[in-house]
Write an enzyme that holds these catalytic residues in place. Structure first.
Site, mmCIF file in Angstrom:
data_model
loop_
_atom_site.group_PDB
_atom_site.id
_atom_site.type_symbol
_atom_site.label_atom_id
_atom_site.label_comp_id
_atom_site.label_asym_id
_atom_site.label_seq_id
_atom_site.Cartn_x
_atom_site.Cartn_y
_atom_site.Cartn_z
ATOM 1 N N LYS A 141 -25.974 16.610 -6.094
ATOM 2 C CA LYS A 141 -27.045 15.684 -5.684
ATOM 3 C C LYS A 141 -28.397 16.384 -5.711
ATOM 4 O O LYS A 141 -29.390 15.849 -6.239
ATOM 5 C CB LYS A 141 -26.747 15.147 -4.287
ATOM 6 C CG LYS A 141 -25.608 14.145 -4.273
ATOM 7 C CD LYS A 141 -25.200 13.772 -2.866
ATOM 8 C CE LYS A 141 -24.093 12.717 -2.887
ATOM 9 N NZ LYS A 141 -23.516 12.479 -1.568
ATOM 10 N N SER A 147 -22.533 8.370 2.090
ATOM 11 C CA SER A 147 -23.484 9.478 2.032
ATOM 12 C C SER A 147 -24.924 9.002 1.886
ATOM 13 O O SER A 147 -25.853 9.796 2.008
ATOM 14 C CB SER A 147 -23.137 10.426 0.885
ATOM 15 O OG SER A 147 -23.376 9.792 -0.346
#
Lengths: 830, 273
Positions: free
Chosen positions: A723, A680
């Site tokens: 996040k 990611s």
């Protein structure tokens, strides 16, 4: 009731894909796309108490169908492995399904162990219709009690005593006649019969006294010879009589035994016939009763009082009771399965599945200093109790329980329960123990466990595939629709009733639904983690009770959610604190070349949170390698390394067709001291690398998440909400500038269920979420420069980022060529 | 006033059933708070027999075999030790003061004990096989017994009755009646005293008995003794006797009659000449 909550696709315009919402290119996402609200007003009730409980498990149609299918097949091997994440309600759903089916199933039979009168080491089993085993046990107990009174009475009666006296007299007379005649003949010849310590001896007599050796020696020789001769003659006769004694005694004992059998038979006939009457329909029981009758006739003495107390032992406390109890144990009936109270088939959950708890135990008792056992000490296991029904086991406990898995497979393969001690099974004990007759097994076993265990067993254990043919796959999420929202509301209603919680209103339900979406990590899905929702409701109930409220509303649910996070956020707060103190260096404003804020998710216990990291890139002359420093020091996992290697592929594909890539690059997660896994961060790494190549600074107000493919397309990642919130909190601590935000893959928009404060900041344009679909798109946002599209010859327009990158690579290539020529010339001069 | 018993002596040997004798002797000693003394007699006749050159014995286990002096003495030692252990166990059960000795001599009770002792001996030999018993030589040697001798055939049992047959009234009769009364009190038994067969003298006999036993708390009855042996035996059976008491001058106490009586009775016999 009709639920009316609109889906996101209904609320928001869609710009790409079916039902996939998207913001405008280059524009931050509107607040409405950051959180899918559940409007309480759309819920068709005020309080959950108005709702009925759900009639079927939530969102587990596939698993339910599998279980329904498996329980209908009675063939061997159609046992079930229910796989799914913890907390999805596997246990309760399975148990509920089984109980509903079990109620309609026939009640299985009772099972007993009884003495094997031929070989007591091999106890026999008896199968009786449900509820009749305990009757047999009581009947046998009564029989023994009655016999203990009836048999002594029968042996005390005149007829028996007279017959016995006659028998004894007959045999005594026979002995006395034989010995008496011998004695008389001896006496006529001056010979006496004396009892010696061991037997009989003949002695010459004179005047009623036995001749001494001196007297004998004084006799004339002829007289001595005569005495000796006569003595030897009588001695021969005595020997002949003595040889007959054992035979007479044997005949006497047999005659007494026959009389005893006859007397016993007459005494017990009525009782045994009455007992048999109740079990005529059960041939095995009738055979057992025949064996009991034979044994009683053969051992009638056991029912009679002992002739005299045992010397020295009679005063030992409990001795006589223990002896008496031991004598009659063999007539007991050990009911190991009593289904008398059972309605339908049993559903048994064994929470400690080991060899002994599954197949039973052979127990021992201490008796006069030794450990002994018999069929009455056989104790059943879960397989016995579940026989004819269902046995539910936890897979992990089964596999770690002592020999549980091996014993279960053995029983299922053989179709019978062999009750034996672990020492026997492992051949650890050489002592003689019991070998009970195996019991036929007809059970459906349901193992509950994680998917990984199922896949491992399927791959590594051949027996597993044969014995557990059905997988009931429990999903961890389901689509969020008005219908499923309402089903959840009904589930909440059921929990409130069962757990006797405070009344719950629709605002609380709406907040719980939103939380379920957040747990699922998807605005269009709901988590099926039923345990989580039950916990949340209980905790919200406690929050309400603690604040003196009589009802649970959205505020109490939110309070419980906040409390859950607060209980586990010590490490998260510590990291945020260190960012604020700049111990962990995160730039949230300004510009920097070759540096970008990446985002990762840290999972600790039950809590997951986002954490920003600086990702930096440096370049130098080289041979086209991108060095992943994390991988070099073995801190990077394989997926992370894969993401970095893709970067080389992207560079080669875009810029390496017309020039050699004469550079080396290094990428690193700064201040990262533990492992990095996942791809990611590959987009962020690429942005740092391209920034370094273009020598163009990146706006540090942004953080980036997303993976990238070799063609520069940005791909979805997990944990997008955590996040974003991680960077939001970092900006909060370092100071909001109004320019900060996060670049996320456009394909992650559907997953956004952000915290209310993040959504509020976005609505106030203090924090921005940009969806990006390509590397160029993200690069433009981060640098403020156009990326540039190549012309037909592959050249990029001047002033664009890609042009600057291509020019830098050209310069690297020229320098490399120049160096190569210098080296070649130097070599030539040598 | 009769001479009191001051010690109970139990006669033991290698061929008699000793368990009833030890049990009875120990219980009587316990009831009367007297010491218990065991005497194991090594039968000199058997030793003499074993010394003959042609001595053999026949056993059920091994058939015909030699009978040597060493062999006999080994057995005597083994049986003496067993008897000592049994006596010790019985003494321990009743918390008695006890002693034990081994003597060699004739198998007879005449030499055993002192004037104030009650001697208890087994009335039966151990059986050969299940049924046959050689008659005990003790029974044929009671003629010289001058002190009370209890021939134990059965284990001690309380209750029932004690039957005393006294044909005449003399000091010996008085003494044995006194002992019988003491045993009756100890055992909780009724005492029936059978006197002369002549009905005319029964009242006088009853008065004599009552006078002798005055002070004893027991159930007492006197009656004329049956003159026929069969009737006498029947009477003993009817009374559920635990003990038959014989005064030495009676015909029933003659060795041969005594042997027959013991064979027929299922109870113990107390005898004094």
């Amino acid at each position: 009731l009709a639920a009316t909550e609109p889906s996101r696709s209904q609320r928001e315009p869609s710009s790409g894909g079916v039902g996939a919402p998207a913001g405008e290119p280059g524009r931050p996402l509107p607040a409405a796309l950051l959180y899918r609200r559940c409007d309480p007003a759309d819920l068709p009730f005020e309080m959950v108490s108005e709702l009925e409980e759900p009639s079927a498990p939530i969102g587990q149609d596939r698993a339910v169908d599998a279980v329904e299918f498996a329980v209908q097949i009675r063939h061997k091997g159609y046992n079930i492995y229910a796989l799914g994440p913890s907390g999805t309600g596997k246990h309760s759903i399975i148990e509920d399904l089984l109980r509903r089916r079990a109620e309609r199933a026939p009640t299985p039979p009772d099972w007993c162990y009884v003495n094997n009168f031929v070989d007591p080491a091999k106890p026999r089993n008896l199968r009786l219709p449900s509820g009749r085993a305990s009757g047999l046990r009581e009947a046998m107990r009564r029989l023994v009690g009655e016999l203990r009174a009836a048999l002594p009475a029968a042996f005390e009666r005149d007829d028996y005593r007279a017959r016995r006296e006659v028998l004894d007299q007959q045999f005594r007379a026979r002995s006395e006649q034989a010995f008496g005649e011998l004695q008389r003949r001896g006496e006529q010849r001056g010979i006496a019969m004396l009892r010696t310590p061991m037997g009989l001896a003949l002695a010459p007599r004179r005047d009623s006294k036995v001749l001494t050796p001196e007297m004998f020696e004084a006799l004339p020789e002829a007289e001595r010879e005569r005495i000796q001769h006569e003595l030897e003659e009588v001695q021969g006769e005595l020997e002949a009589v003595m040889q007959k004694v054992p035979q007479w005694e044997r005949e006497h004992r047999e005659a007494v035994r026959a009389l005893s059998r006859e007397t016993t038979g007459a005494a017990i006939a009525l009782m045994m016939n009455e007992l048999r009457t109740g079990y005529r329909d059960l041939p095995d029981v009738a055979l057992y009763l025949d064996a009991v009758e034979r044994d009683i006739k053969e051992n009638a003495d056991d029912f009679l009082p002992p002739a005299q107390p045992r010397e020295g032992l009679s005063s030992a406390p409990g001795f006589e009771d223990a002896i008496t109890e031991a004598r009659f144990r063999r007539y007991q009936v050990n009911v190991i399965v009593d289904n008398g109270e059972q309605r339908g088939a049993p559903v048994i959950y064994e929470d400690n599945p080991t060899h002994q708890t599954l197949v039973g135990r052979v127990e021992h008792i201490a008796r006069f200093g030794t450990l002994v056992t018999d069929f009455t000490l056989l104790t059943p296991g879960a397989l016995h109790r579940a026989n004819g029904g269902y046995l539910v086991l936890d897979a992990q406990r089964l596999l770690t329980g002592y020999f549980g898995w091996a014993s279960l497979k053995r029983a299922l393969n053989a179709g019978e329960i062999r009750l034996e001690s672990l020492e026997q099974l492992l051949s650890l004990a050489s002592t003689v123990s019991l070998q009970p007759e195996p019991i036929l097994l007809d059970v459906k076993v349901i193992m509950l466990g994680p998917p990984l265990l199922y896949y491992l067993l399927s791959t590594l254990d051949d027996d597993f595939k044969e014995l557990f043919k059905i997988a009931a796959d429990f999903d961890d999420r389901l689509e969020r629709t008005p219908e499923t929202t309402l089903i959840y509301a009904r589930f909440i209603a059921a929990v409130v009733r069962r757990k006797k919680l405070l009344p719950v209103d629709r605002s609380a339900v709406a907040r719980a639904i939103e939380h379920l979406s957040r747990v699922a990590g998807d605005a269009d899905r709901l988590s099926t983690g039923l345990r989580g929702i039950v916990d949340l409701l209980q905790e919200a109930d406690q929050v309400a009770a603690g604040s003196g409220k009589q009802m649970v509303t959205a505020a109490e649910v939110q309070g419980a959610i906040d409390a859950q996070f607060r209980r586990g956020d010590r490490v998260y707060r510590r990291l945020q604190e260190e960012i604020g103190r700049r111990t962990i260096r995160i730039e949230s404003h300004g510009e920097a070349i070759g540096q970008v804020n990446g985002l990762s998710v840290i999972s600790l216990g039950g809590l997951a949170f986002g954490h920003p990291s600086r990702i930096t890139a440096s370049i130098r002359l080289g041979r086209g390698e991108v060095v992943d420093i994390e991988r070099e020091v073995e801190l990077g996992g394989p997926l992370h390394s894969k993401g970095v290697l893709i970067l080389s592929g992207f560079l080669g594909g875009r810029f390496g067709k017309t020039r050699p890539l004469s550079l080396n690059a290094s990428l690193v997660f700064e201040q990262s001291y533990s492992g990095v896994e996942g791809d990611s961060a590959s987009a962020a790494e690429l942005f740092a690398l391209l920034s370094a190549l273009a020598d163009s600074p990146i706006n540090q107000s942004f953080a980036v998440t997303g993976s990238v493919d070799q063609h520069g397309r940005i791909q979805a990642i997990g944990g997008v909400n955590e996040k974003i919130e991680g960077f939001f909190d970092a900006c909060h601590i370092t100071g909001f500038t109004g320019q900060q935000g996060v670049l996320i893959p456009a394909s992650n928009i559907n997953h956004l269920m952000l915290r209310h404060d993040v959504v509020a900041a976005a609505a106030a344009e203090r924090f921005r979420i940009f969806p990006i679909e390509t590397v160029d798109h993200g690069l433009s946002l981060l640098t403020g420069l156009p990326a540039g599209e190549p012309d037909a010859e592959g050249n990029y327009p001047l002033g664009t980022l890609n042009h600057r990158i291509a020019a830098r690579l050209d310069a690297f290539a020229a320098k490399a060529a120049e160096l190569a020529r210098s080296v070649a010339a130097a070599e030539a001069r040598k | 006033m009769t001479q009191p018993v001051t010690r109970v002596v139990v006669s033991l040997d290698a061929v008699s059933e000793t368990a009833p004798a030890i049990d009875t002797a120990a219980r009587l000693a316990a009831h009367w708070h007297l010491p218990l003394h065991g005497v194991f007699v090594e039968d000199e006749e058997l030793i003499g027999l074993a010394g003959l050159p042609f001595a053999r014995q026949v056993t059920l286990a091994t058939g015909l075999g030699p009978l040597t002096k060493d062999h006999i003495e080994d057995h005597f030692r083994a049986f003496a030790e067993r008897s000592r252990r049994e006596l010790a166990a019985a003494a321990a059960r009743y918390d008695l003061q006890w002693s034990f000795e081994v003597v060699r001599g004739p198998l007879a009770t005449a030499a055993l004990g002192g004037e104030h002792d009650l001697v208890v001996a087994g009335a039966m030999t151990r059986p050969v096989g299940d049924h046959y018993r050689v008659a005990s030589r003790l029974l044929s040697r009671t003629a010289t017994t001058a002190r009370p001798l209890l021939l134990a055939k059965c284990r001690w049992e309380s209750g029932g009755s004690i039957f005393a047959l006294l044909r005449r009234r003399g000091p010996q009769s008085a003494r044995i009646l006194e002992i019988a009364a003491q045993i009756a009190v100890s055992a909780g038994s009724a005492l029936t005293v059978a006197g002369p067969s002549d009905p005319a003298s029964i009242d006088e006999f009853a008065a004599w008995v009552s006078g002798l036993l005055e002070g004893h708390s027991l159930s007492l009855q006197t009656e004329a003794a049956a003159s026929e042996p069969a009737a006498l035996l029947q009477r003993i059976i009817e009374l559920d006797c635990r003990l038959v008491v014989l005064e030495g001058s009676t015909d029933e106490a003659e060795p041969e009659e005594l042997r027959k009586l013991v064979g027929r009775l299922a109870c113990n016999v107390l005898l004094m000449r």
